[in-house]
Scaffold this motif. Sequence first.
Motif, mmCIF file in Angstrom:
data_model
loop_
_atom_site.group_PDB
_atom_site.id
_atom_site.type_symbol
_atom_site.label_atom_id
_atom_site.label_comp_id
_atom_site.label_asym_id
_atom_site.label_seq_id
_atom_site.Cartn_x
_atom_site.Cartn_y
_atom_site.Cartn_z
ATOM 1 N N VAL A 82 -56.226 -39.495 54.705
ATOM 2 C CA VAL A 82 -56.316 -38.698 55.929
ATOM 3 C C VAL A 82 -55.560 -37.390 55.709
ATOM 4 O O VAL A 82 -54.378 -37.393 55.334
ATOM 5 N N LEU A 83 -56.266 -36.280 55.903
ATOM 6 C CA LEU A 83 -55.663 -34.960 55.712
ATOM 7 C C LEU A 83 -55.375 -34.336 57.075
ATOM 8 O O LEU A 83 -56.248 -34.288 57.944
ATOM 9 N N ILE A 84 -54.128 -33.904 57.266
ATOM 10 C CA ILE A 84 -53.771 -33.200 58.505
ATOM 11 C C ILE A 84 -53.540 -31.748 58.121
ATOM 12 O O ILE A 84 -52.665 -31.447 57.298
ATOM 13 N N ASN A 85 -54.325 -30.861 58.713
ATOM 14 C CA ASN A 85 -54.279 -29.440 58.345
ATOM 15 C C ASN A 85 -54.251 -29.284 56.817
ATOM 16 O O ASN A 85 -53.405 -28.578 56.253
ATOM 17 N N ASP A 86 -55.136 -30.008 56.152
ATOM 18 C CA ASP A 86 -55.357 -29.974 54.691
ATOM 19 C C ASP A 86 -54.250 -30.638 53.868
ATOM 20 O O ASP A 86 -54.300 -30.589 52.641
ATOM 21 N N VAL A 87 -53.257 -31.259 54.513
ATOM 22 C CA VAL A 87 -52.192 -31.945 53.770
ATOM 23 C C VAL A 87 -52.456 -33.457 53.831
ATOM 24 O O VAL A 87 -52.706 -33.991 54.919
ATOM 25 N N ASP A 88 -52.407 -34.144 52.683
ATOM 26 C CA ASP A 88 -52.618 -35.598 52.666
ATOM 27 C C ASP A 88 -51.415 -36.286 53.314
ATOM 28 O O ASP A 88 -50.310 -36.295 52.766
ATOM 29 N N ALA A 89 -51.633 -36.828 54.533
ATOM 30 C CA ALA A 89 -50.536 -37.436 55.301
ATOM 31 C C ALA A 89 -50.771 -38.935 55.499
ATOM 32 O O ALA A 89 -50.220 -39.540 56.417
ATOM 33 N N THR A 90 -51.587 -39.547 54.621
ATOM 34 C CA THR A 90 -51.993 -40.941 54.813
ATOM 35 C C THR A 90 -50.794 -41.874 54.947
ATOM 36 O O THR A 90 -50.755 -42.724 55.846
ATOM 37 N N ASP A 91 -49.799 -41.718 54.060
ATOM 38 C CA ASP A 91 -48.676 -42.666 54.084
ATOM 39 C C ASP A 91 -47.825 -42.479 55.342
ATOM 40 O O ASP A 91 -47.438 -43.454 55.989
ATOM 41 N N GLU A 92 -47.565 -41.227 55.706
ATOM 42 C CA GLU A 92 -46.767 -40.966 56.915
ATOM 43 C C GLU A 92 -47.490 -41.477 58.169
ATOM 44 O O GLU A 92 -46.878 -41.986 59.105
#
Length: 224
Positions: A82-92
Amino acid sequence: MSDPAAPVLAIDGPSGSGKGTISRAVAGQLGWHYLDSGALYRGVGVAAGWNDIDLADPAALVRCTFDTRIAFRDLPGGEPRVLINDVDATDELRTETAGAAASAIAAIPEVRSALKDRQRAFRQQPGLVADGRDMGTVIFPDARWKVFLTASAEERADRRYKQLIGKGVSVTLAGLLREILARDARDANRPVAPLRPADDAVRIDTTGVGIDEVVARVLAVVRG
Ligand SMILES: Nc1ncnc2c1ncn2[C@@H]1O[C@H](COP(=O)(O)OP(=O)(O)OP(=O)(O)O)[C@@H](O)[C@H]1O
Ligand SMILES: Nc1ccn([C@H]2C[C@H](O)[C@@H](COP(=O)(O)O)O2)c(=O)n1
């Protein structure tokens, strides 16, 4: 743009009932699309944290919802990223902190409205498996099949405990049970789109039932 003719299987239920695990497996077997609607609420929660937005400031959270881009990237054989504003934030995104923030944010009606079209856009041929709290009641009330998964709070806490310990996260079973009960209460008692089975949902109690058996029971609902 969504395709209103595409069939939808809505899978709702409380935290830890297995929605994500079962929905991904069923979508894989049917060759259908998959919507993890909780990831959208979690994504807004994570973005709010990055921007120091107070969870008690609904207006700022609504702005944050409109400003946050959330995208899913499938990895062969693995959990989608899952990318939030193009940053991979899957673990968070998968942390209990993100889950609790999402649950709080999800009680704001304007946030829910802002996410409606994004969820409905996943309705595409050949079909969609949609997992969440209000898939069968609000987002896809015309879903062809609706399933409501449950399990005892103790079993759900135990599943989460094993999952987090397996990832090396330090947690206690008692703490997780408290968090699950608090999240159940918040999700079920909010005035807008509360967690509840649709009147026409098939209820499946997964307490003591293995993943493969639950997948088989859900596929049996779809295949009639
Ligand atoms: N029927 C089952 N029996 C045993 N373990 C299960 C079962 N279903 C799911 N699990 C396990 O329970 C954990 C939680 O499952 P999952 O994340 O799919 O639940 P969820 O309902 O999507 O939770 P959340 O709403 O918090 O995202 C995972 O480790 C998963 O492998
Ligand atoms: N359709 C949805 C999906 C999720 N939420 C809220 C309530 C949950 O506690 C939180 C996190 O969801 P999860 O990833 O655990 O499925 O997001 C909701 O209100 N409606």
